[in-house]
Design a protein around this motif. Structure first.
Motif, PDB file in Angstrom:
ATOM      1  N   ALA A  32       0.876  -1.230   0.001  1.00 42.95           N
ATOM      2  CA  ALA A  32       0.105  -0.008   0.067  1.00 42.95           C
ATOM      3  C   ALA A  32       0.866   1.171   0.167  1.00 42.95           C
ATOM      4  CB  ALA A  32      -0.978  -0.048   1.113  1.00 42.95           C
ATOM      5  N   LYS A  33       2.192   1.239   0.770  1.00 43.81           N
ATOM      6  CA  LYS A  33       2.809   2.262   0.787  1.00 43.81           C
ATOM      7  C   LYS A  33       3.578   2.585  -0.435  1.00 43.81           C
ATOM      8  CE  LYS A  33       7.203   3.805   2.797  1.00 43.81           C
ATOM      9  NZ  LYS A  33       8.481   3.531   2.721  1.00 43.81           N
ATOM     10  N   TRP A  34       3.980   1.589  -1.232  1.00 44.59           N
ATOM     11  CA  TRP A  34       4.563   1.777  -2.590  1.00 44.59           C
ATOM     12  C   TRP A  34       3.487   2.194  -3.487  1.00 44.59           C
ATOM     13  CZ3 TRP A  34       6.519  -3.912  -1.877  1.00 44.59           C
ATOM     14  CH2 TRP A  34       7.695  -3.979  -1.060  1.00 44.59           C
ATOM     15  N   MET A  35       2.238   1.524  -3.473  1.00 43.70           N
ATOM     16  CA  MET A  35       1.252   2.327  -4.369  1.00 43.70           C
ATOM     17  C   MET A  35       0.868   3.583  -4.116  1.00 43.70           C
ATOM     18  SD  MET A  35      -1.123  -1.200  -4.373  1.00 43.70           S
ATOM     19  CE  MET A  35      -2.215  -0.772  -5.714  1.00 43.70           C
ATOM     20  N   ASP A  36       0.913   4.118  -2.862  1.00 45.98           N
ATOM     21  CA  ASP A  36       0.683   5.436  -2.298  1.00 45.98           C
ATOM     22  C   ASP A  36       1.765   6.452  -3.085  1.00 45.98           C
ATOM     23  OD1 ASP A  36      -0.899   7.327  -1.323  1.00 45.98           O
ATOM     24  OD2 ASP A  36       0.656   7.575   0.217  1.00 45.98           O
ATOM     25  N   THR A  53      -2.650  12.284  -0.588  1.00 44.21           N
ATOM     26  CA  THR A  53      -3.494  11.340  -0.570  1.00 44.21           C
ATOM     27  C   THR A  53      -4.904  11.680   0.238  1.00 44.21           C
ATOM     28  OG1 THR A  53      -1.954   9.613  -0.562  1.00 44.21           O
ATOM     29  CG2 THR A  53      -4.071   8.869  -0.148  1.00 44.21           C
ATOM     30  N   ALA A  54      -6.154  11.731  -0.720  1.00 42.26           N
ATOM     31  CA  ALA A  54      -7.215  12.016   0.078  1.00 42.26           C
ATOM     32  C   ALA A  54      -8.234  10.904   0.339  1.00 42.26           C
ATOM     33  CB  ALA A  54      -7.999  12.969  -0.780  1.00 42.26           C
ATOM     34  N   ARG A  55      -7.909   9.801  -0.528  1.00 38.80           N
ATOM     35  CA  ARG A  55      -8.943   8.596  -0.321  1.00 38.80           C
ATOM     36  C   ARG A  55      -8.329   7.421  -1.175  1.00 38.80           C
ATOM     37  NH1 ARG A  55     -14.195  10.371  -2.497  1.00 38.80           N
ATOM     38  NH2 ARG A  55     -13.500   9.698  -4.279  1.00 38.80           N
ATOM     39  N   ILE A  56      -8.696   6.372  -0.502  1.00 36.66           N
ATOM     40  CA  ILE A  56      -8.401   4.990  -1.103  1.00 36.66           C
ATOM     41  C   ILE A  56      -9.590   4.398  -1.558  1.00 36.66           C
ATOM     42  CG2 ILE A  56      -7.131   2.843  -1.062  1.00 36.66           C
ATOM     43  CD1 ILE A  56      -5.071   4.259   0.783  1.00 36.66           C
ATOM     44  N   ASN A  57     -10.071   4.126  -2.689  1.00 32.29           N
ATOM     45  CA  ASN A  57     -11.375   3.831  -2.897  1.00 32.29           C
ATOM     46  C   ASN A  57     -11.517   2.241  -2.738  1.00 32.29           C
ATOM     47  OD1 ASN A  57     -12.302   6.316  -3.569  1.00 32.29           O
ATOM     48  ND2 ASN A  57     -12.491   5.787  -5.602  1.00 32.29           N
ATOM     49  N   ARG A  58     -10.460   1.602  -2.912  1.00 29.48           N
ATOM     50  CA  ARG A  58     -10.530   0.107  -2.794  1.00 29.48           C
ATOM     51  C   ARG A  58      -9.073  -0.357  -2.649  1.00 29.48           C
ATOM     52  NH1 ARG A  58     -13.349  -1.622  -7.339  1.00 29.48           N
ATOM     53  NH2 ARG A  58     -11.707  -2.800  -8.014  1.00 29.48           N
ATOM     54  N   LEU A  59      -8.797  -1.299  -1.857  1.00 31.68           N
ATOM     55  CA  LEU A  59      -7.411  -2.004  -2.188  1.00 31.68           C
ATOM     56  C   LEU A  59      -7.543  -3.643  -2.046  1.00 31.68           C
ATOM     57  CD1 LEU A  59      -4.504  -1.267  -2.273  1.00 31.68           C
ATOM     58  CD2 LEU A  59      -4.420  -1.056   0.256  1.00 31.68           C
ATOM     59  N   ASP A  60      -7.583  -4.080  -3.249  1.00 32.79           N
ATOM     60  CA  ASP A  60      -7.868  -5.354  -3.416  1.00 32.79           C
ATOM     61  C   ASP A  60      -6.727  -6.268  -3.504  1.00 32.79           C
ATOM     62  OD1 ASP A  60     -10.673  -5.094  -3.537  1.00 32.79           O
ATOM     63  OD2 ASP A  60     -10.610  -4.761  -5.495  1.00 32.79           O
ATOM     64  N   ARG A  88      -5.395   5.378 -11.077  1.00 35.10           N
ATOM     65  CA  ARG A  88      -5.684   3.730 -11.083  1.00 35.10           C
ATOM     66  C   ARG A  88      -3.952   3.393 -10.697  1.00 35.10           C
ATOM     67  NH1 ARG A  88      -7.262  -0.631 -15.576  1.00 35.10           N
ATOM     68  NH2 ARG A  88      -7.732  -2.256 -14.234  1.00 35.10           N
ATOM     69  N   LEU A  89      -4.039   2.324  -9.802  1.00 36.90           N
ATOM     70  CA  LEU A  89      -2.846   1.814  -9.387  1.00 36.90           C
ATOM     71  C   LEU A  89      -2.997   0.175  -9.335  1.00 36.90           C
ATOM     72  CD1 LEU A  89      -2.564   3.898  -6.945  1.00 36.90           C
ATOM     73  CD2 LEU A  89      -0.600   3.515  -7.719  1.00 36.90           C
ATOM     74  N   SER A 107      -6.055  -0.923  -6.945  1.00 37.41           N
ATOM     75  CA  SER A 107      -6.488   0.053  -6.203  1.00 37.41           C
ATOM     76  C   SER A 107      -6.964   1.359  -7.065  1.00 37.41           C
ATOM     77  CB  SER A 107      -5.852   0.492  -4.965  1.00 37.41           C
ATOM     78  OG  SER A 107      -6.665   1.249  -4.299  1.00 37.41           O
ATOM     79  N   TYR A 108      -7.804   2.106  -6.571  1.00 40.92           N
ATOM     80  CA  TYR A 108      -8.080   3.580  -7.163  1.00 40.92           C
ATOM     81  C   TYR A 108      -7.872   4.584  -5.978  1.00 40.92           C
ATOM     82  CZ  TYR A 108     -10.047   0.781 -10.719  1.00 40.92           C
ATOM     83  OH  TYR A 108     -10.171  -0.044 -11.826  1.00 40.92           O
ATOM     84  N   PHE A 109      -6.915   5.522  -6.216  1.00 42.68           N
ATOM     85  CA  PHE A 109      -6.558   6.612  -5.024  1.00 42.68           C
ATOM     86  C   PHE A 109      -6.991   7.606  -5.467  1.00 42.68           C
ATOM     87  CE2 PHE A 109      -2.805   4.910  -2.454  1.00 42.68           C
ATOM     88  CZ  PHE A 109      -3.341   3.650  -2.608  1.00 42.68           C
ATOM     89  N   VAL A 110      -7.294   8.674  -4.616  1.00 43.02           N
ATOM     90  CA  VAL A 110      -7.748  10.050  -5.197  1.00 43.02           C
ATOM     91  C   VAL A 110      -6.614  11.211  -4.243  1.00 43.02           C
ATOM     92  CG1 VAL A 110      -9.448  11.965  -5.041  1.00 43.02           C
ATOM     93  CG2 VAL A 110     -10.051   9.852  -5.535  1.00 43.02           C
ATOM     94  N   PHE A 111      -6.162  11.792  -4.992  1.00 48.89           N
ATOM     95  CA  PHE A 111      -5.212  12.818  -4.543  1.00 48.89           C
ATOM     96  C   PHE A 111      -5.696  14.285  -4.810  1.00 48.89           C
ATOM     97  CE2 PHE A 111      -2.949   9.005  -5.895  1.00 48.89           C
ATOM     98  CZ  PHE A 111      -1.788   8.896  -4.682  1.00 48.89           C
ATOM     99  N   VAL A 112      -5.123  14.963  -3.826  1.00 49.71           N
ATOM    100  CA  VAL A 112      -5.598  16.674  -3.814  1.00 49.71           C
ATOM    101  C   VAL A 112      -4.303  17.152  -4.017  1.00 49.71           C
ATOM    102  CG1 VAL A 112      -6.362  18.371  -2.722  1.00 49.71           C
ATOM    103  CG2 VAL A 112      -7.596  16.446  -2.626  1.00 49.71           C
ATOM    104  N   ALA A 113      -4.370  18.125  -5.155  1.00 50.82           N
ATOM    105  CA  ALA A 113      -3.140  19.139  -5.246  1.00 50.82           C
ATOM    106  C   ALA A 113      -3.387  20.186  -4.329  1.00 50.82           C
ATOM    107  CB  ALA A 113      -3.238  19.662  -6.656  1.00 50.82           C
ATOM    108  N   VAL A 114      -2.123  20.701  -3.590  1.00 51.50           N
ATOM    109  CA  VAL A 114      -1.984  21.787  -2.575  1.00 51.50           C
ATOM    110  C   VAL A 114      -0.946  22.592  -2.916  1.00 51.50           C
ATOM    111  CG1 VAL A 114      -3.191  20.052  -0.838  1.00 51.50           C
ATOM    112  CG2 VAL A 114      -0.360  20.402  -1.060  1.00 51.50           C
ATOM    113  N   ASP A 115      -1.039  23.795  -2.485  1.00 50.40           N
ATOM    114  CA  ASP A 115      -0.105  24.841  -2.759  1.00 50.40           C
ATOM    115  C   ASP A 115       1.075  24.728  -1.613  1.00 50.40           C
ATOM    116  OD1 ASP A 115      -1.134  25.815  -0.686  1.00 50.40           O
ATOM    117  OD2 ASP A 115      -2.373  27.674  -1.929  1.00 50.40           O
ATOM    118  N   ASP A 116       1.820  25.795  -1.475  1.00 49.76           N
ATOM    119  CA  ASP A 116       2.938  25.749  -0.483  1.00 49.76           C
ATOM    120  C   ASP A 116       2.307  25.905   0.918  1.00 49.76           C
ATOM    121  OD1 ASP A 116       5.025  25.471  -2.677  1.00 49.76           O
ATOM    122  OD2 ASP A 116       5.134  27.562  -2.610  1.00 49.76           O
TER     123      ASP A 116
END
Length: 146
Positions: A32-36, A53-60, A88-89, A107-116
């Motif tokens: 999971a860490k490597w995938m993240d 990382t905002a969400r992990i939709n599933r980790l099969d 998609r991972l 798995s399917y992850f959702v990431f959020v872009a953030v500023d400084d």
């Protein structure tokens, strides 16, 4: 504008003795860490910003990755929201001697872009630039629905 193919990353980790559980296979937390980590790289390649990382939709976990084998992580961004990137991972076990490969994890992850200042920042749409990009996107969208 980034493209789906432009966010495609494939990374490899050799499964070492410190990476395994009591059964001699890669610990799920390590996979999971490597995938993240690789997923975040795909998201950042699209956003041009730091992504968290905002969400992990599933980790099969479908099958193990034995000690000594290679854990191949495949990642690509396929859709965006206002500040989010869906990635998609898939992980595979690969025999280092033969290159034989089989999928082990998806798995399917959702990431959020953030500023400084770590505040969410807008991202552009992702372009589907080729038949391969269209195929990757369709596979990811279909897999989300399963």
């Amino acid at each position: 504008m980034a493209t789906i193919s432009g966010t495609y990353i494939e990374n490899r980790e050799r499964v070492q003795p410190d990476d395994v559980n009591n059964y001699g296979t890669a610990h799920g937390g390590n996979v999971a860490k490597w995938m993240d980590e690789v997923g975040a790289m795909s998201a950042m390649r699209h956003a041009g910003e730091t992504c968290v990382t905002a969400r992990i939709n599933r980790l099969d976990f479908e099958r193990p990755v034995p000690r000594g084998d290679i854990c191949v992580i495949e990642s690509y961004a396929y859709a965006t929201g206002r500040t989010s990137i869906r990635v998609r991972l898939r992980a595979y076990r690969e025999d280092p001697r033969t290159g034989e490969r089989e999928q082990t994890t998806e798995s399917y992850f959702v990431f959020v872009a953030v500023d400084d200042d770590m505040r969410p920042t807008e991202v552009s749409d992702i372009a589907v630039e080729s038949d391969r990009g269209r195929e990757l996107r369709e596979e990811a969208l279909a897999g989300e629905q399963e």
